[in-house]
Design a protein around this motif. Structure first.
Motif, PDB file in Angstrom:
ATOM      1  N   SER A 183       0.739  -1.297  -0.215  1.00 42.36           N
ATOM      2  CA  SER A 183       0.037   0.023   0.108  1.00 42.36           C
ATOM      3  C   SER A 183       0.854   1.256   0.021  1.00 42.36           C
ATOM      4  O   SER A 183       0.465   2.314  -0.578  1.00 42.36           O
ATOM      5  N   THR A 184       1.991   1.416   0.715  1.00 39.96           N
ATOM      6  CA  THR A 184       2.849   2.366   0.595  1.00 39.96           C
ATOM      7  C   THR A 184       4.248   1.987   0.556  1.00 39.96           C
ATOM      8  O   THR A 184       4.691   0.909   0.954  1.00 39.96           O
ATOM      9  N   ALA A 185       5.225   2.897  -0.360  1.00 37.27           N
ATOM     10  CA  ALA A 185       6.508   2.547  -0.254  1.00 37.27           C
ATOM     11  C   ALA A 185       7.193   2.632   0.994  1.00 37.27           C
ATOM     12  O   ALA A 185       6.921   3.448   1.845  1.00 37.27           O
ATOM     13  N   ALA A 186       8.331   1.625   1.212  1.00 31.81           N
ATOM     14  CA  ALA A 186       8.938   1.724   2.499  1.00 31.81           C
ATOM     15  C   ALA A 186      10.407   1.646   2.261  1.00 31.81           C
ATOM     16  O   ALA A 186      10.922   1.025   1.409  1.00 31.81           O
ATOM     17  N   THR A 187      11.118   2.272   3.126  1.00 29.80           N
ATOM     18  CA  THR A 187      12.590   2.212   3.339  1.00 29.80           C
ATOM     19  C   THR A 187      12.710   1.694   4.861  1.00 29.80           C
ATOM     20  O   THR A 187      12.427   2.336   5.852  1.00 29.80           O
ATOM     21  N   ILE A 188      13.380   0.442   4.972  1.00 25.57           N
ATOM     22  CA  ILE A 188      13.539  -0.124   6.056  1.00 25.57           C
ATOM     23  C   ILE A 188      15.064  -0.057   6.412  1.00 25.57           C
ATOM     24  O   ILE A 188      15.891  -0.553   5.751  1.00 25.57           O
ATOM     25  N   THR A 189      15.560   0.845   7.357  1.00 25.86           N
ATOM     26  CA  THR A 189      16.702   1.092   7.384  1.00 25.86           C
ATOM     27  C   THR A 189      17.339   0.520   8.609  1.00 25.86           C
ATOM     28  O   THR A 189      16.720   0.534   9.554  1.00 25.86           O
ATOM     29  N   LEU A 190      18.721   0.089   8.358  1.00 25.79           N
ATOM     30  CA  LEU A 190      19.361  -0.825   9.602  1.00 25.79           C
ATOM     31  C   LEU A 190      20.541   0.101   9.698  1.00 25.79           C
ATOM     32  O   LEU A 190      21.277   0.587   8.905  1.00 25.79           O
ATOM     33  N   CYS A 191      20.888   0.238  11.022  1.00 25.25           N
ATOM     34  CA  CYS A 191      21.900   1.209  11.497  1.00 25.25           C
ATOM     35  C   CYS A 191      22.571   0.250  12.847  1.00 25.25           C
ATOM     36  O   CYS A 191      22.137  -0.502  13.508  1.00 25.25           O
ATOM     37  N   PRO A 192      23.817   0.557  13.068  1.00 28.44           N
ATOM     38  CA  PRO A 192      24.682   0.279  14.394  1.00 28.44           C
ATOM     39  C   PRO A 192      23.822   0.857  15.451  1.00 28.44           C
ATOM     40  O   PRO A 192      23.217   1.923  15.141  1.00 28.44           O
ATOM     41  N   LYS A 193      24.041   0.262  16.584  1.00 23.39           N
ATOM     42  CA  LYS A 193      23.426   0.962  17.995  1.00 23.39           C
ATOM     43  C   LYS A 193      23.779   2.312  18.206  1.00 23.39           C
ATOM     44  O   LYS A 193      22.907   3.176  18.401  1.00 23.39           O
ATOM     45  N   ASP A 228      25.398   5.438  13.527  1.00 24.61           N
ATOM     46  CA  ASP A 228      26.398   5.993  12.591  1.00 24.61           C
ATOM     47  C   ASP A 228      25.841   6.000  11.291  1.00 24.61           C
ATOM     48  O   ASP A 228      25.786   4.690  10.744  1.00 24.61           O
ATOM     49  N   ASP A 229      25.625   7.200  10.869  1.00 27.48           N
ATOM     50  CA  ASP A 229      25.079   7.043   9.404  1.00 27.48           C
ATOM     51  C   ASP A 229      25.930   6.296   8.383  1.00 27.48           C
ATOM     52  O   ASP A 229      25.545   5.944   7.312  1.00 27.48           O
ATOM     53  N   ASP A 230      27.378   6.265   8.789  1.00 29.42           N
ATOM     54  CA  ASP A 230      28.235   5.834   7.528  1.00 29.42           C
ATOM     55  C   ASP A 230      27.957   4.433   7.505  1.00 29.42           C
ATOM     56  O   ASP A 230      28.161   3.782   6.415  1.00 29.42           O
ATOM     57  N   TYR A 231      27.432   3.924   8.361  1.00 32.06           N
ATOM     58  CA  TYR A 231      27.243   2.352   8.337  1.00 32.06           C
ATOM     59  C   TYR A 231      25.676   1.819   7.971  1.00 32.06           C
ATOM     60  O   TYR A 231      25.440   0.732   7.653  1.00 32.06           O
ATOM     61  N   ALA A 232      24.768   2.972   7.639  1.00 31.06           N
ATOM     62  CA  ALA A 232      23.363   2.677   7.320  1.00 31.06           C
ATOM     63  C   ALA A 232      23.243   1.927   5.978  1.00 31.06           C
ATOM     64  O   ALA A 232      23.953   2.256   5.021  1.00 31.06           O
ATOM     65  N   SER A 233      22.334   1.108   6.186  1.00 27.45           N
ATOM     66  CA  SER A 233      21.712   0.387   5.033  1.00 27.45           C
ATOM     67  C   SER A 233      20.548   0.214   4.970  1.00 27.45           C
ATOM     68  O   SER A 233      19.743   0.347   5.885  1.00 27.45           O
ATOM     69  N   ALA A 234      19.850  -0.253   3.868  1.00 27.66           N
ATOM     70  CA  ALA A 234      18.462  -0.107   3.962  1.00 27.66           C
ATOM     71  C   ALA A 234      17.888  -1.164   2.823  1.00 27.66           C
ATOM     72  O   ALA A 234      18.513  -1.452   1.796  1.00 27.66           O
ATOM     73  N   LEU A 235      16.521  -1.894   3.326  1.00 31.90           N
ATOM     74  CA  LEU A 235      15.954  -2.500   2.279  1.00 31.90           C
ATOM     75  C   LEU A 235      14.821  -1.432   1.648  1.00 31.90           C
ATOM     76  O   LEU A 235      14.113  -0.980   2.423  1.00 31.90           O
ATOM     77  N   LEU A 236      14.658  -1.491   0.431  1.00 31.73           N
ATOM     78  CA  LEU A 236      13.740  -0.579  -0.251  1.00 31.73           C
ATOM     79  C   LEU A 236      12.909  -1.152  -1.054  1.00 31.73           C
ATOM     80  O   LEU A 236      12.788  -2.212  -1.882  1.00 31.73           O
ATOM     81  N   LEU A 237      11.395  -0.997  -0.533  1.00 32.04           N
ATOM     82  CA  LEU A 237      10.168  -1.619  -1.256  1.00 32.04           C
ATOM     83  C   LEU A 237       9.447  -0.477  -1.916  1.00 32.04           C
ATOM     84  O   LEU A 237       9.002   0.421  -1.361  1.00 32.04           O
ATOM     85  N   SER A 238       9.375  -0.758  -3.299  1.00 41.43           N
ATOM     86  CA  SER A 238       8.394   0.093  -4.013  1.00 41.43           C
ATOM     87  C   SER A 238       7.067  -0.141  -4.076  1.00 41.43           C
ATOM     88  O   SER A 238       6.545  -1.251  -3.375  1.00 41.43           O
TER      89      SER A 238
END
Length: 193
Positions: A142-152, A155-165
């Motif tokens: 129903s809505t696009a989603a960005t599921i972002t994973l980061c260290p505790k 730190d944005d430098d390590y951020a990664s995400a699963l992108l759902l259109s």
């Protein structure tokens, strides 16, 4: 002759000694230099591997939910869970996928569990999604989603995400502009907040 060899052999043991203080200080200094240059890069690799592992596990569950919706031509729900019976809102918990035959958004006793996953690594944090994701018969959400994973430590430098259109296309965030930060579906740098 045997006595002479034994005497020489025992004399060799008497003449051997441990390291001198100077040799030991040099060895400790070399070891310290190696550890201070290698340890931070090892820590970085470990953080990246933990996040990649969680992204891969989450991607497998999302893909299974989408493919099941298309294959079964039914509404399929993906949600976090504590007991594999009821949905919760915390995506740090384990995830479950089920065909929602009655369309109520929750798993009933008659609805079989399709797949389940382990909780996220406790050293990681997750952002961008709460509640359940529902896939329709075409595999769309129903809505696009960005599921972002980061260290505790966020730190944005390590951020990664699963992108759902909206059409259910699943991809992993990449650094398309070469600035060292991965981007979301809109091209914005991922943020750990």
């Amino acid at each position: 002759m045997i006595r002479t060899k034994l005497k020489q052999h025992s004399q060799a043991f008497i003449n051997q000694r441990g390291l001198t203080l100077l040799e030991m200080l040099v060895a400790v200094a070399v070891l310290t230099i190696i550890l201070t240059t290698v340890a931070p890069s090892i820590q970085s690799v470990l953080i990246k591997n933990r996040i990649t592992s969680d992204i891969n596990n989450l991607s497998a569950v999302v893909q299974r939910a989408r493919f099941t919706a298309v294959d079964e031509q039914a509404s399929v729900v993906l949600c976090p869970t504590e007991n594999y019976e009821a949905c919760t809102s915390s995506w740090k918990k384990a995830k479950m996928v089920f065909v929602d035959t009655n369309g109520n958004g929750s798993r009933d006793n008659s609805e079989a569990l399709i797949i389940a996953s382990d909780p996220l690594n406790s050293a990681n944090a997750i952002y961008g999604v709460t509640g359940s994701l529902s896939f329709d018969e075409q595999g769309a959400i129903s809505t696009a989603a960005t599921i972002t994973l980061c260290p505790k430590d966020n730190d944005d430098d390590y951020a990664s995400a699963l992108l759902l259109s909206l059409y259910g296309r699943i991809s992993v965030a990449v650094d398309s502009d070469g600035d060292g930060k991965k981007e979301d579906l809109d091209g914005n740098a991922l943020s750990c907040s």
